[in-house]
Design an enzyme around this catalytic site. Structure first.
Site, PDB file in Angstrom:
ATOM      1  CE  LYS A 121      -2.172  -1.206   3.802  1.00  0.00           C
ATOM      2  NZ  LYS A 121      -1.796  -2.620   3.972  1.00  0.00           N
ATOM      3  CB  THR A 122       3.599   2.379   2.231  1.00  0.00           C
ATOM      4  OG1 THR A 122       2.844   2.239   3.435  1.00  0.00           O
ATOM      5  CG2 THR A 122       4.502   3.596   2.348  1.00  0.00           C
ATOM      6  CD  GLU A 165      -0.310   3.001   3.527  1.00  0.00           C
ATOM      7  OE1 GLU A 165      -0.081   2.053   4.302  1.00  0.00           O
ATOM      8  OE2 GLU A 165       0.550   3.858   3.216  1.00  0.00           O
TER       9      GLU A 165
END
Length: 467
Positions: A121-122, A165
């Site tokens: 995600k990051t 995110e």
């Protein structure tokens, strides 16, 4: 988009303001003109970056830190009910707002992209933020890690796009209503909140159901959990589904990934034509993240070739295979990987870039609940390294669990044939690693806890040995 501050967040107080998610929201609010305050257990570079924006940051947790005119107290799921500032807010009738609700309020009036998945995600959120910024679109963004400097995890931009995110760990991503959602993968994790993979699927289905009518879901065509989820949500009306990956069934297909040291050259098929671009970080998983970012930007109407070129501007995010330095011919790299799938992916990427050198790992298991459920798989992943040192479990928000120690990881690694040693004393690690490492080797500090602090210490010890 003109800067706006929701009235309830005009004078917010953040408990744990130095955390990756909390500090980003605090930063955006401060940039929009809110009077932001908060507290954290210890001082940090992130706290200093917030102070530079006019944010009041208290050290320690005390009811006296809560200003009389605070309009809300913002918390994450990690804040315990006995926290004195939280208790004081409830006694005084000050609204308590979860971090995800605060972020959702900031996304109002924008075109949100929400990036979800068990892993990646990051990185994917960061890729989008960097690329859209490079194209002059001035996005707002909130990321779970710093790009290149403390406080660079978030930004209020003048453009209409907001990249965020979306965290599934506590189901808080159900709060968002994105125009475009990205789901990179679906696996069982966060065992304190999910009892089964079926619960994970249910949670992700709820998230998909929050996508705005006519919006787009970008989802992996390769990862089994994502493929299963896609089959479950195909009947949702007015939802556009775009699959990405190496599968021949993918709508945006990856046809080639060429490793080039610490970068990759990626080729995809888009509308029947080949499109090749550079990903400036190593590993197949990062190439897949970049293609997911490409698909998300295209869904918002960004020209594909422009976006592909801009993605090359992304050079990494802190703790995601971040090169910390080199000493005595040894490179030290920091990895946030803490789930076995992430560990194996990062180790495979570093192995491909090692150029014949050995890969040495300092691993710190994260959370008792995760180690209890996945300790054997963590040990199996460490078998991909030439040698490993395993630290005690980093507890984060959890209390110890009887019988759950890092020995679960060590025993599994040894059973898989790995060269591994347990080291409960972090202060002994720099000497131990410096004694093992030889010129040409790569050292990874790996885990989501304070193992990251060891990188500079290992480099300093290597430098003394090499002088």
């Amino acid at each position: 988009m003109s800067p706006t501050v929701p009235p309830a967040l005009d004078r917010p107080h953040f408990i744990g303001i130095g955390g990756a998610g909390m500090s980003g929201i605090a930063k955006i609010l401060a940039q929009r003109g809110a009077q932001v305050a908060g507290s954290d257990a210890r001082d940090s570079e992130t706290a200093e970056a917030l102070r530079a924006l006019g944010v009041t940051v208290h050290l320690g947790h005390d009811a006296a830190h809560l200003a009389p005119d605070a309009t809300a107290v913002v918390v994450s799921s990690a804040i315990r009910t006995e926290n004195p500032e939280l208790a004081a807010a409830r006694e005084r009738g000050i609204p308590v707002v979860h971090r995800s609700d605060a972020l959702a309020a900031l996304m109002a009036g924008t075109r949100p992209i929400a990036v979800a998945g068990t892993h990646g995600k990051t990185t994917t959120t960061s890729m989008l933020a960097v690329a859209l910024t490079a194209l002059g679109l001035e996005p707002s963004y909130a990321i779970g890690g710093d790009l290149d400097a403390p406080g660079s995890n978030a930004q209020h931009g003048a453009g209409e796009v907001f990249v965020a995110e979306a965290d599934e760990s506590d189901r808080s991503f159900h709060t968002y209503s994105p125009e475009v959602a990205v789901i990179l993968n679906v696996e069982l994790d966060h065992h304190a909140n999910y009892a089964s993979l079926e619960e994970i699927y249910d949670s992700f289905e709820t998230f998909v159901g929050k996508i705005r009518p006519g919006g787009t879901l970008v989802i992996s065509a390769d990862q089994p959990g994502a493929v299963e989820l896609a089959s479950r949500v195909r009947d949702i009306g007015s939802l556009n589904i775009v699959t990405v990956g190496e599968s021949e069934t993918a709508d945006l297909q990856i046809v080639r990934i060429n490793p080039r040291g610490l970068t990759s050259e990626v080729t995809v098929v888009l509308d029947g034509r080949m499109l090749t671009f550079t990903v400036s970080v190593p590993g197949r998983h990062y190439a897949h993240n970049a293609v997911a970012a490409l698909a998300a930007g295209i869904a918002l109407g960004v020209p594909a070739r422009n976006l592909a070129a801009a993605l090359a501007k992304y050079t990494g995010v802190k703790r995601r295979l971040q090169l910390k330095g080199e000493a005595a011919g040894v490179q030290v790299i920091d990895s946030y990987a803490h789930h076995p799938t992430e560990m194996a992916a990062d180790l495979a990427a570093i192995r491909a870039a090692a150029d014949g050198g050995r890969v040495l790992v300092v691993f710190q298991p994260h959370l008792f609940s995760r180690t209890r459920e996945l300790g054997a798989e963590m040990g199996g992943a460490l078998a991909l390294a030439d040698a490993s040192v395993v630290l005690d479990i980093y507890p984060a928000r959890e209390d110890p669990v009887p019988g759950v120690t890092s020995e679960l990881v060590v025993d599994a690694a040894r059973a898989a044939g790995a060269d591994v040693a347990a080291e409960p004393d972090m202060s002994a690690v720099p000497d131990a690693v410096a004694g093992m490492a030889k010129p040409g080797d790569l050292v990874l500090t790996m885990g989501a806890g304070d193992v990251t602090d060891l990188g500079p210490l290992i480099l300093a010890r290597l430098a003394r040995l090499g002088s």
